[in-house]
Design a protein around this motif. Structure first.
Motif, PDB file in Angstrom:
ATOM      1  N   ALA A 137       0.835  -1.205   0.000  1.00 59.08           N
ATOM      2  CA  ALA A 137       0.000   0.000   0.000  1.00 59.08           C
ATOM      3  C   ALA A 137       0.867   1.252   0.000  1.00 59.08           C
ATOM      4  O   ALA A 137       0.598   2.210  -0.742  1.00 59.08           O
ATOM      5  CB  ALA A 137      -0.925  -0.002   1.211  1.00 59.08           C
ATOM      6  N   TRP A 138       1.939   1.249   0.807  1.00 56.46           N
ATOM      7  CA  TRP A 138       2.807   2.429   0.842  1.00 56.46           C
ATOM      8  C   TRP A 138       3.655   2.540  -0.418  1.00 56.46           C
ATOM      9  O   TRP A 138       3.959   3.643  -0.873  1.00 56.46           O
ATOM     10  CB  TRP A 138       3.683   2.407   2.093  1.00 56.46           C
ATOM     11  CG  TRP A 138       2.907   2.798   3.313  1.00 56.46           C
ATOM     12  CD1 TRP A 138       2.491   1.984   4.328  1.00 56.46           C
ATOM     13  CD2 TRP A 138       2.392   4.094   3.603  1.00 56.46           C
ATOM     14  NE1 TRP A 138       1.762   2.708   5.234  1.00 56.46           N
ATOM     15  CE2 TRP A 138       1.687   4.003   4.820  1.00 56.46           C
ATOM     16  CE3 TRP A 138       2.468   5.324   2.958  1.00 56.46           C
ATOM     17  CZ2 TRP A 138       1.054   5.100   5.406  1.00 56.46           C
ATOM     18  CZ3 TRP A 138       1.834   6.426   3.542  1.00 56.46           C
ATOM     19  CH2 TRP A 138       1.148   6.301   4.745  1.00 56.46           C
ATOM     20  N   GLY A 139       4.002   1.414  -1.018  1.00 59.46           N
ATOM     21  CA  GLY A 139       4.711   1.466  -2.295  1.00 59.46           C
ATOM     22  C   GLY A 139       3.847   2.070  -3.391  1.00 59.46           C
ATOM     23  O   GLY A 139       4.307   2.923  -4.163  1.00 59.46           O
ATOM     24  N   LEU A 140       2.597   1.654  -3.458  1.00 58.77           N
ATOM     25  CA  LEU A 140       1.699   2.197  -4.478  1.00 58.77           C
ATOM     26  C   LEU A 140       1.351   3.656  -4.189  1.00 58.77           C
ATOM     27  O   LEU A 140       0.969   4.403  -5.109  1.00 58.77           O
ATOM     28  CB  LEU A 140       0.420   1.358  -4.556  1.00 58.77           C
ATOM     29  CG  LEU A 140       0.603  -0.121  -4.910  1.00 58.77           C
ATOM     30  CD1 LEU A 140      -0.748  -0.785  -5.154  1.00 58.77           C
ATOM     31  CD2 LEU A 140       1.516  -0.292  -6.120  1.00 58.77           C
ATOM     32  N   ALA A 141       1.489   4.080  -2.924  1.00 55.83           N
ATOM     33  CA  ALA A 141       1.213   5.477  -2.563  1.00 55.83           C
ATOM     34  C   ALA A 141       2.217   6.442  -3.167  1.00 55.83           C
ATOM     35  O   ALA A 141       1.991   7.659  -3.159  1.00 55.83           O
ATOM     36  CB  ALA A 141       1.189   5.635  -1.044  1.00 55.83           C
TER      37      ALA A 141
END
Length: 373
Positions: free
Chosen positions: A58-62
């Motif tokens: 999720a944080w990578g895609l953010a």
């Protein structure tokens, strides 16, 4: 929606409302196939298992790397844009790995060692210099596809861009290891390298089909303009990313912290000085870009427009990316609709046209014709 943060977490040193951003270029452009780019890039990420769990994913895609690409290259060829997007997702994942779980005492050695191995992997595929795992597997895929797409000259520029990024990161971690905040001149001299200016612009050229002759591209005026664009983008990155990194000890090497250390003030009090530096660089960029445009051939003319699109698109990207507007040090998960809701300005906060009092940057103004000063 406004930036999202945990009210119980430590307050921001600079607040969440940034001053107006001077940008005299066309804004809010985005590639019509941005959604397709994101979908295909995420499928690649998941195929290689780049993130170990749902939270890290999720944080990578953010980082919204597909949106970044689509805003700075609003009219480019989709296939090289996809490859550039995947490189960015991979680079963010690598950058975040370097920033987590490593003591300061080991970081300079780790960054320098990993960076040297990375550069040689790009230059010599199959060298076997990196440990096995998802990141290495993904990198080897990127390297093979990149070498198949880029011309030898483009590949050399791209490799130089990676070397710049590694060199800049090593310098920053060395400063952190010494426990001191660099002076403005030292910081400014290295900031464009750490930001990956040549890494990004190589892909912009490839996606846009731009081929500026080497003797023109590497001429002093064009390199000054390129550096100025990279500095402006770097300033914006420091402004938008400040709250994301303000939990770090010692304090992050960020333009606001450098100015606060120099002037003996708080980071919030340093905001006007930071915007003044940025806007004076932008004023120089506008003047030098106009000068170069008067005698530009087709390829250089397109390159000049590309630099404008990079600056404007990067600012709008940072405005909306959850990585910055709902930072991890204040949120369990990124908020998809978070935004800084910035205000644009058509005039600089500092109207001066004099060279910045920063020796490492002052040579940009020397590229102006005598009639333009």
């Amino acid at each position: 929606m406004p930036p999202v943060y945990d009210a119980d977490a430590h307050p921001s040193r600079i607040g969440w409302r940034l001053p107006p951003f001077y940008c005299p270029f066309e804004r809010e452009l985005i590639h019509p196939k941005a959604a397709e780019l994101e979908e295909r890039a995420i499928a690649w990420i998941d195929a290689y298992g780049l993130y170990p769990n749902a939270t890290e994913r999720a944080w990578g895609l953010a980082t919204r790397s597909a949106e970044f690409t689509s805003r700075i290259i609003p009219y480019g060829d989709v296939e090289p844009m996809l490859l550039f997007t995947q490189w960015n997702y991979w680079a963010f994942a690598t950058d975040d790995w370097q920033d987590s779980g490593h003591s300061l005492a080991a970081r300079t050695a780790a960054v320098a060692d990993h960076g040297a191995r990375l550069v040689r992997t790009v230059e010599t595929p199959g060298a076997g210099l990196l440990p096995p795992g998802p990141h290495t597997d993904a990198l080897e895929d990127l390297v093979a596809r990149t070498r198949a797409v880029l011309t030898p000259f483009q590949l050399r520029r791209f490799t130089e861009g990676i070397r710049d990024w590694v060199f800049g990161a090593a310098c920053q971690t060395a400063n952190a290891e010494r426990g001191g905040m660099p002076g403005l001149n030292d910081f400014a001299a290295m900031r464009m390298a750490a930001n990956g200016t040549r890494f990004t612009l190589t892909w912009c050229d490839v996606a846009n089909g731009i081929d500026v002759p080497a003797d023109v591209l590497y001429s002093a005026p064009v390199q000054a303009l390129t550096d100025a664009a990279g500095f402006i983008v770097s300033c914006d990155n420091d402004l938008f990313s400040y709250n994301k990194d303000d939990h770090q000890e010692p304090w992050e090497q960020n333009l606001l912290n450098v100015l606060a250390s120099r002037d003996g003030c708080t980071p919030a009090e340093a905001l006007p000085a930071a915007f003044a530096l940025r806007d004076r660089a932008m004023t120089l960029f506008v003047r030098l870009r106009e000068q170069l445009g008067r005698g530009a051939g087709e390829q250089l003319g397109r390159y000049l427009v590309q630099l404008e699109q990079w600056i404007a698109g990067d600012t709008e990207y940072h405005n909306r990316a959850p990585r910055y507007a709902s930072p991890r040090n204040r949120n369990a998960l990124p908020a998809a609709e978070a935004s800084f809701d910035i205000v644009w300005s058509d005039t600089p906060s500092d109207p001066s046209v004099e060279p910045l009092p920063v020796p490492a940057l002052a040579w940009w103004w020397q590229q102006l014709d005598g009639s333009s000063r």
